[in-house]
Design a protein around this motif. Structure first.
Motif: not given
Length: 202
Positions: A10, A13-14, A16, A45, A49, A51
């Protein structure tokens, strides 16, 4: 799939491009290393986020790497001071550690994350007091554990054991005064206690 693997996936992915690298400690704890310039974006984030959802910053502490691995060759420009954040996601029941190194060893500055988690107020003040790391954007950055007239930062590796100043009550002036330390520096040698001679036993 293990929870730590899901968390790492996760993050990749979030987040990067926002961090330098990630690494694990004993395959149990995940650490994210980030540059000061990207700290605020990364932390925002991590919190917002869905996730990731790290709603809580549970601790902020400083680290002085002055003598870290001193037996090994270190580059002359090695970064000395780091701030470490411990985050918790109640929603996903996982934790992560974020580490951010200050760019300047002589005047370390890290952006404050107080606008993201108000709970870091006293944590950042403590790291400033003990390590001398300045948190840019903190609304009330002042000492919290030492006296206002205190010189230096006690948790730095080059801070002398006896300090620089001492405080005492002066009978003549009828007030508390500060003066240079009068204690002679000494090497502390641990006392060795042999079991056979301990407490008078044979």
């Amino acid at each position: 799939m293990r929870k730590l693997d899901i968390l790492e996936a996760a993050i990749q992915q979030n987040l990067n491009g926002l961090y330098i690298n990630t690494y694990r400690f004993k395959d149990q704890e995940l650490t994210i290393e980030v540059e000061p310039a990207k700290l605020i974006e990364l932390m925002t984030t991590l919190k917002n986020n869905e996730a990731l959802c790290f709603q809580q910053c549970q601790d902020v502490c400083g680290v002085d790497y002055l003598t870290y691995k001193e037996d090994y060759d270190k580059p002359a420009d090695a970064k000395r001071f780091a701030i470490v954040y411990h985050l918790l996601s109640v929603k996903h029941n996982w934790r992560v550690r974020v580490k951010c190194f200050a760019e300047n060893n002589d005047f370390p500055i890290i952006p404050s994350v107080i606008d993201i988690w108000s709970s870091v107020n006293w944590f950042e003040r403590e790291a400033f007091d003990m390590f001398g790391v300045v948190f840019d954007g903190h609304p009330d950055l002042r000492r919290i554990l030492t006296d206002y007239g205190f010189i230096g930062h006690p948790f730095r590796k080059d801070f002398p054991l006896s300090g620089y100043m001492e405080m005492r009550y002066d009978e003549e002036q009828k007030r508390v005064i500060y003066q240079p330390v009068t204690i002679e520096p000494r090497v502390v040698t641990p006392r060795v206690i042999r079991e056979e001679g301990y407490s008078g036993r044979n």
